[in-house]
Design an enzyme around this catalytic site. Structure first.
Site, PDB file in Angstrom:
ATOM      1  NE  ARG A   1      13.237   5.804   4.333  1.00 56.21           N
ATOM      2  CZ  ARG A   1      14.116   4.918   3.896  1.00 56.21           C
ATOM      3  NH1 ARG A   1      13.716   3.930   3.111  1.00 56.21           N
ATOM      4  NH2 ARG A   1      15.389   4.996   4.226  1.00 56.21           N
ATOM      5  CG  HIS A  33      11.196  -2.388   4.847  1.00 52.87           C
ATOM      6  ND1 HIS A  33      10.962  -1.255   5.578  1.00 52.87           N
ATOM      7  CD2 HIS A  33      12.309  -2.116   4.108  1.00 52.87           C
ATOM      8  CE1 HIS A  33      11.879  -0.344   5.313  1.00 52.87           C
ATOM      9  NE2 HIS A  33      12.714  -0.850   4.414  1.00 52.87           N
TER      10      HIS A  33
END
Length: 310
Positions: free
Chosen positions: A225, A273
């Protein structure tokens, strides 16, 4: 008896998930009516992604559980209208893809691929890396993803350590926990991998103080994250040469703004990502098993602890 299941994810995901979910329900022996459009008072279960239009759960008084499609629940766990059980996603397909991505970048750093792939001056600089057993890889976050990554790295011969906020045990991995354990874990790490959840307690796990505990020349890989790292502190550590390089797949703001310093920094690799995502076939089986459990009166799997945030 028919179970009514609302598919409440982003509309463009319906075509991707409809067939795998129906197949998983059939495989699990569930007679399900699955739809992206259903009256709230008819819904028994909600398959959910936090970027869905649905944000008010109050009308769904009949529903027994919300089954998250994403591994992360930080965008929904504090929703005050959500009173029923919330299950997070631990998808075997996503775990495998995350493991493959992480191991690839660990090997890239371990073997020093970058010096040969990008060599505009045609330098002939022979360099034989140490054996894997001579290099410690530390994983921050020893959940399902961290445990899988640890197993693969151990299989390659690496010395693997891990850190979690609470004490855990994983065979073959030297584990640390708590604030003091974090310092110890980092002080031994040549490569650090961040696989922690995004909670108030994990924000800026790597900051100016904790980065200083890493040996000079350490590498960082973050597919977990974005908020786990203090961006300014990382840039300072890279500029000083204390950190050799960082590969970052997740960011506080996504897409990463074009003017963000990470894009231009020679010590940072930005990936968009892509380390892992929920895989429809395997994730659908996880969803189906939880619905089967709910209908059989068995405990749900992977329930979120609201007090911990995951």
């Amino acid at each position: 008896m028919t179970v009514n299941v609302l598919f409440a994810a982003h509309p463009d995901r319906w075509d991707t998930y409809q067939t795998p979910l129906q197949a998983a329900f059939t495989e699990a022996g569930i007679n399900a009516h699955l739809s992206p459009d259903m009256a709230p008072d008819m819904v028994d279960y909600i398959i959910y992604a936090p970027n869905a239009p649905l944000q008010d759960f109050a009308p769904y008084a009949r529903a027994k559980a919300v089954l998250n499609l994403w591994a992360g629940v930080e965008a929904v766990v504090d929703n005050r209208t959500l009173k029923i059980p919330l299950a997070r996603m631990v998808d075997p397909g996503m775990t495998q893809s995350m493991t493959e991505w992480v191991v690839g970048h660990v090997m890239r750093y371990h073997l020093g691929f970058d010096r040969h792939i990008v060599n505009p001056d045609h330098l002939w600089e022979p360099h034989t890396p140490p054996l894997a057993a001579e290099r410690n890889v530390c994983i921050l976050g020893m959940g399902a993803l961290g445990t899988s990554v640890a197993g693969s790295l151990r299989g390659l011969g690496f010395s693997v350590s891990g850190w979690s906020r609470r004490a855990k045990s994983v065979e073959g991995v030297t584990l640390h926990h708590g604030p003091d354990g974090l310092k110890t874990a980092l002080s031994e790490a040549a490569i650090v991998i961040l696989l922690l959840p995004d909670t108030a307690a994990t924000e800026n796990t790597l900051n100016a103080e904790t980065l200083a505990h890493l040996p000079k020349g350490a590498f960082i890989i973050n597919p977990g994250r974005g908020p786990l790292i203090d961006d300014a502190a990382l840039l300072a550590a890279l500029d000083s040469g204390h950190i050799a390089h960082a590969t970052l797949d997740v960011f506080r703001i996504e897409p990463l703004p074009q003017d963000h310093p990470f894009w231009a920094h020679p010590g940072v690799t930005v990936t968009p990502h892509v380390a892992a995502e929920t895989r429809p076939i395997t994730a659908s089986r996880v969803i189906a098993e939880n619905i089967r459990r709910g209908e059989a009166g068995e405990p749900f799997l992977l329930l979120v602890d609201r007090s911990r945030g995951y």
